[in-house]
Design a protein around this motif. Structure first.
Motif, short mmCIF file in Angstrom:
data_model
loop_
_atom_site.label_atom_id
_atom_site.label_comp_id
_atom_site.label_asym_id
_atom_site.label_seq_id
_atom_site.Cartn_x
_atom_site.Cartn_y
_atom_site.Cartn_z
N SER A 1 61.74 -29.56 5.65
CA SER A 1 62.46 -30.83 5.49
C SER A 1 63.58 -30.95 6.52
O SER A 1 63.84 -32.05 7.01
CB SER A 1 62.99 -30.98 4.07
OG SER A 1 63.76 -29.88 3.69
N VAL A 2 64.21 -29.84 6.87
CA VAL A 2 65.30 -29.93 7.85
C VAL A 2 64.75 -30.20 9.25
O VAL A 2 65.26 -31.05 9.98
CB VAL A 2 66.17 -28.66 7.83
CG1 VAL A 2 67.14 -28.67 8.99
CG2 VAL A 2 66.93 -28.57 6.53
N PHE A 3 63.66 -29.52 9.62
CA PHE A 3 63.04 -29.81 10.93
C PHE A 3 62.61 -31.27 10.99
O PHE A 3 62.80 -31.95 11.99
CB PHE A 3 61.83 -28.90 11.18
CG PHE A 3 62.16 -27.64 11.92
CD1 PHE A 3 62.78 -26.59 11.27
CD2 PHE A 3 61.86 -27.49 13.26
CE1 PHE A 3 63.10 -25.43 11.94
CE2 PHE A 3 62.17 -26.32 13.94
CZ PHE A 3 62.78 -25.29 13.27
N PHE A 4 62.03 -31.75 9.89
CA PHE A 4 61.60 -33.15 9.86
C PHE A 4 62.81 -34.07 9.99
O PHE A 4 62.75 -35.08 10.70
CB PHE A 4 60.85 -33.44 8.56
CG PHE A 4 60.14 -34.75 8.57
CD1 PHE A 4 58.93 -34.90 9.22
CD2 PHE A 4 60.68 -35.86 7.93
CE1 PHE A 4 58.27 -36.11 9.23
CE2 PHE A 4 60.03 -37.07 7.95
CZ PHE A 4 58.83 -37.20 8.60
N GLY A 5 63.92 -33.69 9.33
CA GLY A 5 65.15 -34.47 9.44
C GLY A 5 65.64 -34.53 10.88
O GLY A 5 66.07 -35.59 11.35
N VAL A 6 65.55 -33.40 11.59
CA VAL A 6 65.91 -33.39 13.01
C VAL A 6 65.03 -34.38 13.77
O VAL A 6 65.50 -35.15 14.61
CB VAL A 6 65.76 -31.97 13.61
CG1 VAL A 6 65.95 -32.00 15.11
CG2 VAL A 6 66.77 -31.02 12.97
N GLY A 7 63.72 -34.38 13.43
CA GLY A 7 62.79 -35.31 14.07
C GLY A 7 63.20 -36.76 13.84
O GLY A 7 63.17 -37.58 14.76
N ILE A 8 63.60 -37.06 12.60
CA ILE A 8 64.01 -38.43 12.27
C ILE A 8 65.28 -38.80 13.05
O ILE A 8 65.41 -39.91 13.57
CB ILE A 8 64.28 -38.55 10.76
CG1 ILE A 8 62.98 -38.34 9.99
CG2 ILE A 8 64.88 -39.90 10.41
CD1 ILE A 8 61.91 -39.32 10.32
N PHE A 9 66.19 -37.83 13.12
CA PHE A 9 67.43 -38.02 13.88
C PHE A 9 67.12 -38.39 15.33
O PHE A 9 67.65 -39.36 15.88
CB PHE A 9 68.23 -36.72 13.80
CG PHE A 9 69.58 -36.76 14.46
CD1 PHE A 9 70.69 -37.22 13.78
CD2 PHE A 9 69.73 -36.32 15.76
CE1 PHE A 9 71.93 -37.25 14.38
CE2 PHE A 9 70.97 -36.34 16.37
CZ PHE A 9 72.07 -36.82 15.68
N LEU A 10 66.21 -37.60 15.93
CA LEU A 10 65.86 -37.84 17.34
C LEU A 10 65.06 -39.13 17.51
O LEU A 10 65.21 -39.84 18.50
CB LEU A 10 65.07 -36.65 17.88
CG LEU A 10 65.82 -35.32 17.88
CD1 LEU A 10 64.92 -34.19 18.34
CD2 LEU A 10 67.03 -35.42 18.80
N LEU A 11 64.22 -39.44 16.51
CA LEU A 11 63.39 -40.65 16.60
C LEU A 11 64.27 -41.89 16.74
O LEU A 11 63.97 -42.79 17.54
CB LEU A 11 62.51 -40.77 15.35
CG LEU A 11 61.63 -42.01 15.28
CD1 LEU A 11 60.55 -41.96 16.35
CD2 LEU A 11 60.99 -42.16 13.92
N ARG A 12 65.36 -41.90 15.97
CA ARG A 12 66.27 -43.04 16.04
C ARG A 12 66.85 -43.18 17.45
O ARG A 12 66.96 -44.29 17.98
CB ARG A 12 67.37 -42.86 15.00
CG ARG A 12 68.44 -43.92 15.02
CD ARG A 12 67.88 -45.27 14.57
NE ARG A 12 68.97 -46.11 14.10
CZ ARG A 12 69.35 -46.18 12.83
NH1 ARG A 12 68.70 -45.48 11.92
NH2 ARG A 12 70.35 -46.93 12.47
N ILE A 13 67.21 -42.04 18.05
CA ILE A 13 67.75 -42.08 19.41
C ILE A 13 66.71 -42.64 20.37
O ILE A 13 66.99 -43.45 21.23
CB ILE A 13 68.19 -40.66 19.86
CG1 ILE A 13 69.27 -40.14 18.90
CG2 ILE A 13 68.71 -40.68 21.29
CD1 ILE A 13 69.70 -38.74 19.21
N ILE A 14 65.45 -42.19 20.19
CA ILE A 14 64.38 -42.67 21.07
C ILE A 14 64.19 -44.17 20.89
O ILE A 14 64.06 -44.91 21.87
CB ILE A 14 63.06 -41.92 20.75
CG1 ILE A 14 63.17 -40.46 21.15
CG2 ILE A 14 61.88 -42.58 21.45
CD1 ILE A 14 62.00 -39.61 20.69
#
Lengths: 316, 377
Positions: free
Chosen positions: A113-126
């Motif tokens: 869940s934390v790795f996925f959260g990092v992905g979501i964090f980065l997705l917003r930046i993208i």
């Protein structure tokens, strides 16, 4: 009639042929390698790797876009990124289990869940960064089979080939480590290193399917074919081949069904088909199936009753 | 309630409601079951949205929670058939449920107030957008009121059944024998967890709710071994993580639930590294300390066996390293340590026990003869 139409369209439609080939190969590779995670009682490794891979996909896309400025390179870097993140998530979960009192289910749940959260964090930046090709990233969540190109399929076939080649070359070792790890270690096989090999190969099988099935559901494609094949055989080689067949058929059938119905997403359909195979096998497989067991018990009961004096259900 | 206050209120109640039941899930080793549960509520939510329209209808909470609980019982049954390897039943059920939900969402029921993206990560800003109006007064966002109710429910359950839950976790046999039903308690707990997941779904989505449930609890367990304290710490960590995550997300304009998860993951990592007793650093230091103390004791014991100490032609430390089999640097370090502790005296060609050193050897021998199994006592 519909089926015939679909079959006809296979010859006509180039896109469908591409999707069909990609899905079948993904299903076969995941099915075969899933057997090892299944038999090692780590069926949910695929779940951790799939969710975690999203951080790698977004991270690689972001970094490569900014460093090189080339959107083509950024798109190409997503698969290696997913591989790295998948392996890292597994290593992180294992390290937490080894060095703290935290148990493995908790470590796996936090890691994914934390790795996925990092992905979501980065997705917003993208998404706010207006990068070209940014829609390709979001497509990984549920997979985008329709956008598959021939080049994608070539990559899929190549990576699946590598993982299956490793499995074939190390067949004896993997079999030994799967069924009797301590015996293997006592014989002098490098148990730790073989563990890493197995993990990497399984991560590879997950990563290969992400563009079609998506990060959330890819886990099922590792578990379901293995669970189905396991009900029919006790031999590893038969199980692996059977799981590969179930995976390939699920992939192809899922691609066909979703192509035949407007708006039906490919990934979830593939997953449902493979799970249907598993559930039917658990219920109806000869010797092992639940229904078979019930019948067997019934037959045994009749047999006992016939050779004792008591009638059906009678008491001594 | 203003928009920002609304978001913070939702974040705090959601985090607290999750963190208070989390420790029980972690201690019962149900981290992966939580993950399966959070994905399995989706078809129920899609169905509820179709039937009742819009989030926030009470039945929209209960229906998916009920469906999820049925899934848990099905997972149990599937596991009990013994036809599947460990974890595989979870790996079959949750993707199936999730697939059904996604297919429903993308075909029949397009246009529901729920995007495919929001399934996974929620949309806390959207949840805080409109205030509930009660008797003509704009009170607070509906999501906040719902989470407040669920939080109250969780607090009541945990405080009423604290003793029973504790016994059921740590000694299920005794719990069974004293007339409790550990299984019933477990099912009740999972019903609450499903309700919490469904309530939190709109704000944080299916994947990130797992982090809210499991990460604060695991962090707290690294900090304390007492259940009561673990729960308090867990709630504190959950709330601080949620607020800090929101604040960072607000400053950076990043995804709120994603940032909250990353912050909670950071807290967990921090606890893994520097928790005072169970952290990696603390354990490594303790290990190092024990190694030195053991080496000191070993050296003193050796010296006491040679009544005159180590007296020889050349460097006595050379002789010690030879005798015990340490490398020279380690031997030098231990001798230096013993000297600074006042256990030995060193001259050019001898190392001799002091009186204090002799006492230490006595203590150690007594300890060994008393506490080691198979050594009398």
């Amino acid at each position: 009639m519909e089926l015939i139409e679909i079959l006809l369209s296979i010859r006509v439609s180039h896109t469908l042929r591409t999707v069909l080939a990609g899905s079948a190969v993904v299903g076969a590779a995941a099915g075969m390698l899933g057997c090892f995670s299944y038999l090692r009682r780590e069926a949910l490794v695929g779940s951790v790797v799939g969710h975690a891979a999203f951080a790698g996909i977004t991270g690689a896309f972001l970094i490569v876009s900014f460093v090189t400025g080339s959107s083509a390179l950024a798109v190409a870097s997503m698969t290696p990124g997913a591989l790295v993140a998948g392996v890292l998530a597994m290593l992180a979960a294992t390290a937490v289990v080894n060095y703290t009192p935290v148990k493995s289910d908790t470590a796996m749940a936090i890691s994914m869940s934390v790795f996925f959260g990092v992905g979501i964090f980065l997705l917003r930046i993208i998404q706010t960064g207006n990068l070209p090709e940014r829609s390709a990233v979001a497509g990984y969540m549920f997979g985008q089979a329709a956008l598959l190109t021939q080049a994608n399929v070539r990559v899929i076939v190549g990576l699946a080939g590598v993982s299956l080649a490793v499995m074939t070359l190390l067949w004896k070792e993997l079999k030994l480590m799967t069924f009797d790890r301590s015996f293997g270690a006592a014989l002098g096989y490098p148990a730790k290193r073989l563990d890493y090999v197995v993990t990497t190969v399984i991560v590879l099988a997950v990563v290969v399917g992400l563009s079609i099935v998506g990060v959330v559901l890819m886990a099922a494609l590792l578990v379901a074919p293995a669970a189905a094949a396991r009900q029919w055989t006790r031999r590893l080689s038969t199980m692996v081949l059977g799981a590969g067949a179930v995976g390939a058929v699920s992939g192809a059938a899922g691609a066909l069904i979703s192509a035949g119905t407007r708006g039906l997403p490919t990934g979830p359909v593939i997953v449902l088909v493979s799970i249907a195979f598993a559930v039917l096998s658990v219920l109806f497989a000869p010797h092992r199936g639940v229904v078979w067991g019930k019948l067997e018990r019934h037959r045994a009961r009749e047999h006992v009753l016939r050779y004792t004096d008591h009638g059906a259900g009678g008491r001594a | 309630m203003s928009f920002i206050a609304g978001i913070i209120a939702i974040a705090v109640t959601t985090a607290a409601a999750c963190a208070i039941v989390g420790p029980f899930l972690v201690l019962r080793r149900q981290g992966l079951l939580t993950e399966a549960l959070s994905h399995s509520v989706l078809p129920g939510i899609v169905l509820g949205l179709v039937l009742f329209g819009g989030f926030g209808h009470p039945l929209l909470i209960l229906a998916p929670a009920g469906v999820a609980l049925i899934m848990v019982l099905f997972i149990d049954w599937l596991g009990n058939t013994r036809r599947l390897a460990a974890q595989a039943e979870l790996g079959l059920v949750y993707p199936a449920m999730f697939s059904i939900g996604v297919i429903g969402l993308s075909t029949r029921f397009r246009g529901l107030p729920l995007s495919e993206h929001a399934i996974l990560v929620g949309d806390i800003n959207f949840a805080a957008l409109t205030n509930e109006v009660v008797f003509g007064v704009e009170l607070a966002p509906r999501a906040f009121l719902i989470m407040l109710a669920i939080l109250t429910l969780n607090v009541l359950f945990v405080s009423i059944f604290f003793k029973e839950l504790k016994l059921a976790i740590f000694d299920p046999e005794l719990a069974e024998a004293s007339g409790l039903s550990p299984k019933g308690l477990g099912t009740g707990l999972l019903l609450l967890v499903s309700t919490t997941i469904v309530g939190a779904f709109q704000a944080v989505g299916a994947v990130l709710v797992v982090a809210l449930l499991v990460a604060p609890a695991a962090t707290a367990i690294l900090l304390s071994a007492r259940l009561g304290r673990v729960i308090v710490y867990s709630v504190g960590i959950g709330i601080v993580g949620a607020v800090l995550g929101f604040w960072i997300a607000y400053e950076l304009d990043s995804a709120t639930s994603g940032t909250m998860t990353v912050v909670l993951g950071g807290f967990f990592l921090l606890a893994v590294l520097i928790s005072p007793r169970r952290g990696v650093v603390a354990r490594a230091l303790a290990h190092r300390r024990r190694r030195i103390v053991f080496a000191e004791n070993l050296l003193l014991l050796c010296l006491s066996n040679h009544e005159t100490g180590a007296v020889c032609e050349g460097d006595p430390v050379d002789a010690i390293s030879d005798h015990i089999g340490w490398d020279l640097r380690f031997a030098r370090r231990i001798v230096r340590k013993c000297r600074s502790d006042g256990f030995v005296e060193q001259t050019a060609n001898s190392v001799v026990l002091t009186e204090r050193g002799g006492q230490r050897v006595h203590e150690w021998q007594r300890f060994l003869s008393k506490d080691l199994p198979g050594q009398g006592g």
